[in-house]
Design an enzyme around this catalytic site. Structure first.
Site, short mmCIF file in Angstrom:
data_model
loop_
_atom_site.label_atom_id
_atom_site.label_comp_id
_atom_site.label_asym_id
_atom_site.label_seq_id
_atom_site.Cartn_x
_atom_site.Cartn_y
_atom_site.Cartn_z
N HIS A 188 0.91 -1.20 -0.01
CA HIS A 188 0.04 0.01 -0.06
C HIS A 188 0.95 1.13 -0.20
O HIS A 188 1.86 1.03 0.78
CB HIS A 188 -1.04 -0.03 1.31
CG HIS A 188 -2.08 1.01 1.14
ND1 HIS A 188 -1.89 2.29 1.57
CD2 HIS A 188 -3.23 0.54 0.69
CE1 HIS A 188 -3.25 2.67 1.03
NE2 HIS A 188 -3.96 2.04 0.78
N ASP A 248 -8.07 -5.51 0.32
CA ASP A 248 -8.38 -6.20 -1.01
C ASP A 248 -8.12 -7.58 -0.90
O ASP A 248 -8.48 -8.62 -1.71
CB ASP A 248 -7.75 -5.60 -2.31
CG ASP A 248 -8.33 -4.37 -2.68
OD1 ASP A 248 -9.68 -4.23 -2.63
OD2 ASP A 248 -7.78 -3.69 -3.20
N1 ACO Z 1 4.09 -7.36 -4.67
C1 ACO Z 1 5.32 -7.47 -4.77
N2 ACO Z 1 6.37 -6.35 -4.99
C2 ACO Z 1 5.54 -5.44 -4.38
C3 ACO Z 1 4.26 -5.18 -4.24
C4 ACO Z 1 3.40 -6.37 -4.39
N3 ACO Z 1 2.18 -6.36 -4.07
N4 ACO Z 1 3.86 -4.01 -3.96
C5 ACO Z 1 5.06 -3.35 -3.89
N5 ACO Z 1 6.07 -4.11 -4.40
C6 ACO Z 1 7.57 -3.69 -4.36
C7 ACO Z 1 7.72 -2.85 -5.72
O1 ACO Z 1 8.08 -3.93 -6.60
C8 ACO Z 1 8.91 -1.97 -5.34
O2 ACO Z 1 9.81 -2.84 -5.09
P1 ACO Z 1 11.44 -2.34 -5.74
O3 ACO Z 1 11.87 -1.14 -4.88
O4 ACO Z 1 12.37 -3.45 -5.74
O5 ACO Z 1 11.18 -1.66 -7.18
C9 ACO Z 1 8.52 -1.66 -3.94
O6 ACO Z 1 7.66 -2.77 -3.31
C10 ACO Z 1 7.68 -0.44 -3.61
O7 ACO Z 1 6.65 -0.50 -4.78
P2 ACO Z 1 5.99 0.51 -5.24
O8 ACO Z 1 5.16 0.20 -6.58
O9 ACO Z 1 6.85 1.70 -5.62
O10 ACO Z 1 5.18 1.21 -4.34
P3 ACO Z 1 3.57 2.20 -4.58
O11 ACO Z 1 3.49 2.75 -3.26
O12 ACO Z 1 3.88 2.90 -5.71
O13 ACO Z 1 2.60 1.03 -4.83
C11 ACO Z 1 0.70 -0.32 -4.67
C12 ACO Z 1 1.60 0.87 -4.05
C13 ACO Z 1 0.20 -0.04 -5.94
C14 ACO Z 1 -0.48 -0.72 -3.82
C15 ACO Z 1 1.46 -1.69 -4.74
O14 ACO Z 1 1.90 -2.05 -3.56
C16 ACO Z 1 0.80 -2.64 -5.64
O15 ACO Z 1 0.90 -2.73 -6.77
N6 ACO Z 1 0.28 -3.73 -4.80
C17 ACO Z 1 -0.60 -4.70 -5.58
C18 ACO Z 1 -1.85 -4.15 -5.98
C19 ACO Z 1 -2.89 -3.74 -4.81
O16 ACO Z 1 -3.11 -4.87 -4.04
N7 ACO Z 1 -3.37 -2.70 -5.02
C20 ACO Z 1 -4.57 -2.34 -3.85
C21 ACO Z 1 -4.07 -1.40 -3.25
S1 ACO Z 1 -5.26 -0.79 -1.79
C22 ACO Z 1 -6.43 -0.02 -2.50
O17 ACO Z 1 -6.17 0.75 -3.42
C23 ACO Z 1 -7.55 -0.22 -2.44
#
Ligand code: ACO
Length: 429
Positions: free
Chosen positions: A307, A364
């Site tokens: 998140h 979720d």
């Molecule tokens: N699985 C694996 N790796 C992940 C995940 C995940 N679910 N989420 C983040 N990471 C990793 C990224 O690859 C990144 O790694 P790096 O530093 O090696 O490049 C690091 O963690 C940071 O991730 P970002 O994408 O930069 O974080 P951001 O804050 O932009 O994204 C998000 C947040 C979009 C929710 C992300 O965690 C994600 O894609 N999660 C999966 C989708 C999801 O469950 N979305 C629902 C969110 S809750 C809502 O909106 C209701």
């Protein structure tokens, strides 16, 4: 809110800018850069708005490090246990818990305004059965503005539009589902409460009696409460952005619905179930899937994890995990996807990849399994999220339009394209 502190910014030419510091009621600090460009010619650059506050707001407090979520000062845990969705909606929109009389009147209005114009029924017929219900929902919400054109006027009855949209989105969501499975549309029943009425419109058929399970009605209330607001997320910011142009409430909410649709936001609940089903269909080896995620094979992500704001266990996910066990037990369902989900969570919570990146289950991760057990199809999950988020969007829209400081949302950019060049006629290129 105190604004007496300041911060100093030293620019490359040695000039200094003194910027006010804003402190919120929970001691959050912000550097107010509103005069920065005018005073210095500089702008701030923050793609994804990771460090940018777009507004002050008195609706929801969220501390991602501590895993705290409060609506209007009330903890999410207490609201989920003691409130219902209609009361929580009232709280979010009006900034206080309703008195008995206010609660009754609000409930009465929501009941009275649940029907949609009969002509709108024809719209549902125009969509192919394969349509995603989010496409139908967003289009129908936009269409409501055509049926209530006074919403486009400056001094229209905002309270009435708020009541209408809160009540009718529920009807539209259920109608979209009925249409997709070819069943007759079920009209709302005034004797039922908000959530019970939704279950009735979704699952009843004219030829049979339908008894609403109190356990499912309670679960739905809790699910919607948990989704009701989450401060300046992607869809809420979209509602504020669209509303800041003066677009009407229906247009702003329709835009929020569309922003919610994406798999990185509200679409994640659908993506979680699809991921779990894919793992199950491939033999159930979730350890291998986690290994793919960690090694970023095929850009896989563990959907329902991580998140932007929570760097701790999402308090909503905690409540949902417990609810998931209770609902499945009540319905006598043993869902193999729940076992896969729990197994994945157990591994991820101990694995250095997820621990070091502070990736925990979000709202979720378990919600889809509950919706599935309730009989709600996967492609309706994001619609359920939209139904829950509606009062939050409305509260933010209202806060924005009532704030005399509101300006149209219009970020700046740093241009990185070509410098000026001369047009070359096509024969000379
Ligand atoms: N699985 C694996 N790796 C992940 C995940 C995940 N679910 N989420 C983040 N990471 C990793 C990224 O690859 C990144 O790694 P790096 O530093 O090696 O490049 C690091 O963690 C940071 O991730 P970002 O994408 O930069 O974080 P951001 O804050 O932009 O994204 C998000 C947040 C979009 C929710 C992300 O965690 C994600 O894609 N999660 C999966 C989708 C999801 O469950 N979305 C629902 C969110 S809750 C809502 O909106 C209701």
């Amino acid at each position: 809110m105190a604004d007496k502190k300041t911060a100093k910014l030293v620019l490359p030419d040695g000039k200094e800018a003194t910027l006010p510091v804003i402190v919120g009621t929970e001691d959050e600090h912000a550097i107010d850069v509103r005069s920065l460009r005018q005073d210095t010619g500089y702008i701030t650059l923050d793609s994804g708005y990771m460090n940018t506050g777009s507004t002050t707001s008195a609706i929801t407090y969220l501390d991602g490090e501590q895993g705290i979520l409060r609506y209007r000062g009330y903890s999410i845990e207490e609201l989920a246990e003691k409130s219902d969705f209609v009361e929580t909606s009232y709280l979010l929109i009006n900034n206080h818990l309703p008195t008995k009389a206010e609660r009754e009147e609000f409930g009465r209005l929501l009941t009275r305004h649940s029907l949609i114009h009969e002509d709108m029924h024809q719209f549902f017929a125009g969509y192919p059965p394969t349509s995603h219900p989010m496409a139908v929902l967003s289009a129908m919400v936009t269409s409501l503005s055509a049926y209530y054109p006074d919403s486009l006027e400056r001094n229209s009855d905002t309270e009435m539009h708020i009541t209408r949209i809160l009540s009718k989105v529920r009807t539209i969501a259920a109608f979209a589902y009925k249409k997709s499975i070819g069943q007759p549309l079920m009209y709302p029943k005034n004797s039922l409460k908000y959530c019970g009425n939704f279950l009735h419109m979704m699952f009843a058929v004219p030829s049979e009696d339908y008894a609403i399970s109190p356990v499912l009605e309670k679960a739905l209330n809790q699910l919607l409460i948990l989704h009701a607001d989450h401060e300046q997320n992607c869809s809420t910011s979209t509602v504020r952005m669209v509303g800041s142009s003066g677009a009407n409430l229906y247009a702003a909410i329709a835009a929020g619905i569309l922003a919610l649709w994406g798999p990185l936001h509200g679409g994640a609940n659908q993506a979680v179930i699809e991921m779990l089903e894919e793992i199950k269909a491939a033999g159930g080896d979730y350890k291998k899937f986690i290994d793919d995620v960690k090694n970023k094979r095929d850009n896989r992500r563990l959907m329902g994890f991580g998140h932007r704001v929570y760097k701790n266990y999402d308090p909503r996910a905690k409540i949902l995990k417990k609810m998931c066990d209770e609902v499945l037990q009540h319905l006598g369902i043993k869902d193999p996807l729940l076992e896969v989900a729990k197994g994945m969570e157990e591994i991820a919570l101990k694995d250095d990849y997820f621990v070091s990146k502070k990736l925990y289950p979000n709202v979720d991760f378990y919600s889809g399994i509950i919706y599935r057990a309730m009989g709600i199809p996967t492609n309706m999950f994001t619609v359920m999220f939209a139904l829950g988020r509606l009062p939050g969007w409305i509260a933010h829209w209202k806060e924005m339009v009532e704030d005399p400081q509101t300006k149209i949302g219009r970020p700046r950019q740093i241009y990185t394209g070509e410098k000026v060049r001369k047009y070359v006629p096509i024969e000379q290129r």
